[in-house]
Design an enzyme around this catalytic site. Sequence first.
Site, PDB file in Angstrom:
ATOM      1  N   ASP A 239      41.598  49.694  34.826  1.00  0.00           N
ATOM      2  CA  ASP A 239      40.606  48.957  35.593  1.00  0.00           C
ATOM      3  C   ASP A 239      39.445  48.666  34.975  1.00  0.00           C
ATOM      4  O   ASP A 239      38.796  49.731  34.306  1.00  0.00           O
ATOM      5  CB  ASP A 239      40.606  49.313  37.144  1.00  0.00           C
ATOM      6  CG  ASP A 239      41.758  49.353  37.687  1.00  0.00           C
ATOM      7  OD1 ASP A 239      42.867  48.845  37.350  1.00  0.00           O
ATOM      8  OD2 ASP A 239      41.745  49.908  38.943  1.00  0.00           O
TER       9      ASP A 239
ATOM     10  N   ASP B 181      46.996  42.288  48.273  1.00  0.00           N
ATOM     11  CA  ASP B 181      46.173  43.447  48.689  1.00  0.00           C
ATOM     12  C   ASP B 181      45.992  43.697  50.240  1.00  0.00           C
ATOM     13  O   ASP B 181      45.674  42.351  50.745  1.00  0.00           O
ATOM     14  CB  ASP B 181      44.937  43.417  47.990  1.00  0.00           C
ATOM     15  CG  ASP B 181      45.135  43.272  46.399  1.00  0.00           C
ATOM     16  OD1 ASP B 181      46.174  43.732  45.987  1.00  0.00           O
ATOM     17  OD2 ASP B 181      44.030  42.582  45.867  1.00  0.00           O
TER      18      ASP B 181
END
Length: 239
Positions: free
Chosen positions: A8, A129
Site C-alpha cells: 500500500d 470495499d
Amino acid sequence: MILYPAIDLKDGQCVRLLHGEMDKATVFGNDPAAQAAKFQAAGCDWLHLVDLNGAFAGAPVNAAAVEAILSRVTVPCQLGGGIRDMATIEGWLSKGLSRVILGTVAVENPALVREAAAAFPGKVAVGIDARNGRVATKGWAEETDILVTDLAQSFEDAGVAAIIYTDILRDGAMQGPNIKATEALARAVTIPVIASGGVASLADLTALRDTGVIAGAISGRALYDGAIDLAEALKALAA
C-alpha cells in the site's frame, strides 16, 4: 488459493492503514520496489498494489513508486486506487501492469468497467470495499446503500477477471478476515473472489482456502509484522 502480498503506497512509502483511515498509517518502508523484490524472492506468484493517495484524489498519485516496482519484479502485479477512466487503464497496462482494479468507478460508472473488461480480457478486476455489507467508495470515505452481492452480481456477464472484496472494519486490524461474508459472496457469483482485510495468521489463510470457493487472499500488515512468514505460507497453501 493465491496469496497476494500487499504493498500500500502513501506519499511514496509502504504503509498500512487501520480501517482505511489515512491518518492512521504505519510506515513499513521507504523503498516499495525493494519490498516488492523481497516478496518476489520469497516465492509469491502475484503482488497487490494500492495507490492510497490516488484513491482519494481520483487519479494516480504514486505512479513513480508503482513504475519502480514494475521495473524491479517479474511477477504479475495488480493495482487499485485512482483508476477511473480508460486513459488511465490503458496507460497502466501499457507500462506492464497485469491487472487494474476498478473500485469507485464500478459504482459511479459501471459502463466503464464493462468497456475496459471487453477491451482488455483478463486484465480488469472490480474492487468492492464494504462496511457492514454495504459498499464504500472514494478511498472508503463515502458510504452507499448498495449491497456487496448486488454490485458483484451486476458484473457477472461483463468478463471481469476477479472481485477483490475488502471488509473495511477488518482491514489492518489483525483480527482475522470476514470469512463468512467472503465465502457467501464467492458462492453468490461465478467471478473469482479474492479476500482482503484482516488476514493475521497462517490459520486465517488456510481457513479461507478450506472454504473451497475463495480464489485468493491479500495480506499486508501480517507479512510486515512477521505474523505470517511469506515463504512458509506459500508452501503451506501449495500443499
